[in-house]
Design a protein around this motif. Sequence first.
Motif, PDB file in Angstrom:
ATOM      1  N   HIS A 164       9.308 -18.137   6.732  1.00 47.63           N
ATOM      2  CA  HIS A 164      10.642 -18.002   7.200  1.00 47.63           C
ATOM      3  C   HIS A 164      10.569 -19.320   8.657  1.00 47.63           C
ATOM      4  O   HIS A 164      11.623 -19.892   8.593  1.00 47.63           O
ATOM      5  CB  HIS A 164      10.636 -16.785   8.285  1.00 47.63           C
ATOM      6  CG  HIS A 164      11.024 -15.707   7.225  1.00 47.63           C
ATOM      7  ND1 HIS A 164      12.381 -15.031   7.241  1.00 47.63           N
ATOM      8  CD2 HIS A 164      10.401 -14.993   6.350  1.00 47.63           C
ATOM      9  CE1 HIS A 164      12.624 -14.218   6.353  1.00 47.63           C
ATOM     10  NE2 HIS A 164      11.260 -14.007   5.602  1.00 47.63           N
ATOM     11  N   THR A 212      15.299 -16.166  15.096  1.00 43.08           N
ATOM     12  CA  THR A 212      15.348 -14.657  15.015  1.00 43.08           C
ATOM     13  C   THR A 212      14.820 -14.015  13.696  1.00 43.08           C
ATOM     14  O   THR A 212      15.159 -14.871  12.679  1.00 43.08           O
ATOM     15  CB  THR A 212      16.738 -13.686  15.136  1.00 43.08           C
ATOM     16  OG1 THR A 212      17.341 -14.247  16.489  1.00 43.08           O
ATOM     17  CG2 THR A 212      16.700 -12.408  14.998  1.00 43.08           C
ATOM     18  N   LEU A 213      13.843 -13.261  13.835  1.00 40.96           N
ATOM     19  CA  LEU A 213      13.144 -12.381  12.683  1.00 40.96           C
ATOM     20  C   LEU A 213      13.069 -11.057  12.872  1.00 40.96           C
ATOM     21  O   LEU A 213      12.664 -10.384  13.702  1.00 40.96           O
ATOM     22  CB  LEU A 213      12.088 -12.854  12.499  1.00 40.96           C
ATOM     23  CG  LEU A 213      10.877 -12.371  11.059  1.00 40.96           C
ATOM     24  CD1 LEU A 213      11.662 -13.135   9.839  1.00 40.96           C
ATOM     25  CD2 LEU A 213       9.457 -12.467  11.361  1.00 40.96           C
ATOM     26  N   SER A 259      15.804 -13.527   8.564  1.00 43.78           N
ATOM     27  CA  SER A 259      15.623 -14.347   9.636  1.00 43.78           C
ATOM     28  C   SER A 259      16.882 -15.496   9.624  1.00 43.78           C
ATOM     29  O   SER A 259      17.311 -15.755   8.576  1.00 43.78           O
ATOM     30  CB  SER A 259      14.050 -15.342   9.318  1.00 43.78           C
ATOM     31  OG  SER A 259      14.438 -16.012   8.765  1.00 43.78           O
ATOM     32  N   CYS A 280      22.000 -13.310  11.461  1.00 41.08           N
ATOM     33  CA  CYS A 280      21.062 -12.289  11.117  1.00 41.08           C
ATOM     34  C   CYS A 280      21.822 -10.867  11.293  1.00 41.08           C
ATOM     35  O   CYS A 280      21.641  -9.821  10.402  1.00 41.08           O
ATOM     36  CB  CYS A 280      20.027 -12.252  12.160  1.00 41.08           C
ATOM     37  SG  CYS A 280      18.698 -13.383  11.754  1.00 41.08           S
TER      38      CYS A 280
END
Length: 309
Positions: A26, A201-202, A227, A234
């Motif tokens: 990712h 962002t994950l 992600s 997201c």
Amino acid sequence: MNTPYCMITQCRDYGPDQVRQQIQAHLEQIPDLPQRIRPGDRVLIKPNLIAPKGIEQPTQTHPCIIIETARLLKEYGARPIVGDSPAWGSARQCAQALGLTRPLEHLDVPLITLNQGRLMKIGQPARRVLISKEALEADVVINLPKFKAHQQLTATLAVKNMFGCVVGKQKPYWHYAQGRSLEHFGRFLWDICQIVNPAFTLIDAITAMQGKGPINGNPYPMGLLISSVDPAACERAAVYLLGQPPERFPVISALPPSPLPEQFQWPGWTPEPGIYPDFSIPPQIPLQFSLTRVIKSAIQGIITRTMPQ
């Protein structure tokens, strides 16, 4: 209008080797990664630390996600710290419940409660909100939310996690001050997210929380990591997976115009809409906190700060 990307990969459990491999994939999808995360950068890892609950409950971001993200960032030469401003307890108390403190100490990664702030003008009309100095002064913010149902906001995903950068017990106050309207509160959350401006962002959706989230829900084995460099992408992708009407989600309604998930770039797996139709969304309860609850929360915050960490 640029077409957002969102990467979704399958990750069936929290085995460290598998999680590390997936997170690295990712991170490597980030455009211009060497320019976005550089050696020496101070990186705030912002997980969802909300209450001192252990890994048997999917209340907080799983410690393996936090640890392996920090480990990879150190390998890139960055200087990660882990921080949050929980609704209940301190960041250390929440991390201890997860068994997170020792691994972070072994990695030499500091763990902090975001309790030092700077007043920032946010949104239109402007509101002065005390935002974490660590978040504002970090070279990079990495957003590691948990995929959870939410009794007030339907779900708490990418954008809501940045509300934890509001310092200390101001959060109940803002529920009181902005909670008269779901639409207004959704815009307020998006304004905060834009101020903090996470670079990546994950979402931890390996084991999500359904039902009475964000604290008392039940595990839902989703087996995914989600992600993007765009938290709004997201957010839209997560709702797309549930197949629920977007208007049920106040944050989605607050987002600026954007291509729909059907038009996203999907590196790797391209999901179908509504593949989790049995994910339990709770009945909605009032968003606005009472003034009594705000005062009680402030007193609890004072007590928490005097307790040994």
